[in-house]
Motif scaffolding. Structure first.
Motif, PDB file in Angstrom:
ATOM      1  N   SER A   6      -3.514  12.191   5.957  1.00 41.38           N
ATOM      2  CA  SER A   6      -2.251  11.486   6.288  1.00 41.38           C
ATOM      3  C   SER A   6      -1.546  10.722   5.206  1.00 41.38           C
ATOM      4  N   ASN A  10       3.000  11.387   0.297  1.00 41.98           N
ATOM      5  CA  ASN A  10       4.027  10.623  -0.710  1.00 41.98           C
ATOM      6  C   ASN A  10       4.090  11.279  -1.976  1.00 41.98           C
TER       7      ASN A  10
ATOM      8  N   HIS B  43      -4.938   4.938   6.479  1.00 37.51           N
ATOM      9  CA  HIS B  43      -3.476   4.975   6.614  1.00 37.51           C
ATOM     10  C   HIS B  43      -2.858   3.898   6.487  1.00 37.51           C
ATOM     11  N   VAL B  44      -3.212   2.712   7.335  1.00 36.75           N
ATOM     12  CA  VAL B  44      -2.705   1.404   7.381  1.00 36.75           C
ATOM     13  C   VAL B  44      -2.934   0.992   5.816  1.00 36.75           C
ATOM     14  N   TRP B  46      -2.757   2.536   3.208  1.00 37.22           N
ATOM     15  CA  TRP B  46      -1.913   3.241   2.371  1.00 37.22           C
ATOM     16  C   TRP B  46      -0.364   2.768   2.321  1.00 37.22           C
ATOM     17  N   VAL B  47      -0.189   2.406   3.586  1.00 38.80           N
ATOM     18  CA  VAL B  47       1.240   1.740   4.028  1.00 38.80           C
ATOM     19  C   VAL B  47       1.317   0.426   3.300  1.00 38.80           C
ATOM     20  N   HIS B  50       1.781   0.846  -0.504  1.00 42.34           N
ATOM     21  CA  HIS B  50       2.856   1.203  -1.069  1.00 42.34           C
ATOM     22  C   HIS B  50       4.194   0.397  -0.485  1.00 42.34           C
ATOM     23  N   GLY B  51       4.185  -0.339   0.621  1.00 41.12           N
ATOM     24  CA  GLY B  51       4.907  -1.142   1.102  1.00 41.12           C
ATOM     25  C   GLY B  51       4.854  -2.714   0.933  1.00 41.12           C
ATOM     26  N   SER B  54       3.114  -6.895   5.218  1.00 49.55           N
ATOM     27  CA  SER B  54       3.827  -6.175   6.459  1.00 49.55           C
ATOM     28  C   SER B  54       3.504  -6.863   7.833  1.00 49.55           C
ATOM     29  N   LEU B  59       4.247  -2.215  10.989  1.00 45.21           N
ATOM     30  CA  LEU B  59       3.316  -1.383  10.956  1.00 45.21           C
ATOM     31  C   LEU B  59       3.162  -0.379  11.865  1.00 45.21           C
ATOM     32  N   VAL B  62       6.114   2.188  11.352  1.00 38.03           N
ATOM     33  CA  VAL B  62       5.941   3.455  10.430  1.00 38.03           C
ATOM     34  C   VAL B  62       4.636   4.089  10.641  1.00 38.03           C
ATOM     35  N   LEU B  63       3.623   3.652  11.577  1.00 34.94           N
ATOM     36  CA  LEU B  63       2.605   4.672  11.921  1.00 34.94           C
ATOM     37  C   LEU B  63       2.955   5.562  13.176  1.00 34.94           C
TER      38      LEU B  63
END
Lengths: 161, 161
Positions: A6, A10, B43-44, B46-47, B50-51, B54, B59, B62-63
């Motif tokens: 996942s 990017n 995945h959390v 990773w977000v 990069h962001g 949050s 979240l 986005v997810l």
DNA sequence: TATTGTTATACTCTATAACTATA
DNA sequence: TATAGTTATAGAGTATAACAATA
């Protein structure tokens, strides 16, 4: 190598491909849901469609999943009428899982859609780029295989003998 | 269009690619498991990496997952020390989820591995095939996007107004 | 009244362990 | 003794619905 599928959303082109593929998959899962199917259960149907009737043990091996898990998946598929459990002719311990008429019909449609999709994705691509795409993908496949072998070849570098 | 990702393992080259990618992903998930991480939780991270910090609401968007689900994921990540909940400065209803030192370190390693992987997969591919691969993949992406638009453009052809 | 995040509840996929019926 | 499949139990991911606190 730390990595998640996942997360591949990017960088460069492969990431764009995976992002789009995910959208596409979501649509497809929604459609499967209307039929009372999930990804895991559909995978069982697919295996049965391509390999014929099978014991649950064999399904567990092909799906790389525990026998207990197969019990649950087959339970669901039996309840929704996609498969049937039948006694194994030679081994009274075992069960033969078979597609019903309904299961066969759905899988035939899926196989047709699958083939049509492959054609559709390639339509309009000129021969040069098509060749480059094929060779490029094979290159990537080989690199991935090498990485896997490499990672698995070093057995437990954590110290556990 | 009936389709499952796991089913794509039975035709041509894309299927081979997906099959190998799955093996690779399994290895990676095993490695994540050693760190107490799962795909969803990673995945959390990773977000967040990069962001930046949050809210859970953001979240969830986005997810593409429910807020309730985010609660569970953040609970897990907080318990294992990868993230921290902090009060939102402007909105007392909301919570800011932030990477801890530990979370940052892991994500930096993952980002580096991810970049190295992209390079490694392409290494040794000559420029012609590389161009073909790029153009071919973009072609496939566009076709997939078209199929998605097409499928979604027809709103509920099942009769529901 | 709308939004954020939580508790309550439930379903699917997955796993291990113990057990039954058969080989 | 080994194998096929089940019951029992558990954990992760996901969803909906109801509710509290706050906008």
């Amino acid at each position: 190598m730390l990595f998640t599928m996942s997360v591949l959303q990017n960088t460069v082109i492969l990431d764009r491909l995976l992002a789009v593929a995910q959208l596409f998959t979501e649509d497809s899962e929604r459609e499967l849901g209307k039929l009372g199917l999930t990804t895991a259960r559909t995978h069982v149907l697919w295996v049965l469609h391509h390999g014929g009737p099978s014991t649950q043990r064999a399904l567990a091996d092909v799906l790389a999943v525990t026998p207990r898990n197969v019990t649950g998946l087959v339970d669901g598929l039996e309840a929704t009428g996609y498969v049937r459990r039948a006694p194994h002719p030679d081994d009274r311990r075992a069960v033969l899982v078979t597609l019903t008429e309904r299961g066969t019909v759905v899988m035939e449609k899926m196989a047709a859609d699958h083939a049509a999709l492959a054609d559709s994705l390639m339509a309009g691509l000129d021969d040069t780029d098509r060749g480059g795409l094929d060779r490029g993908l094979i290159h990537v496949i080989h690199r991935l295989e090498a990485l896997i072998v490499e990672a698995r070849g070093t057995p437990e570098q954590d110290g556990a003998a």
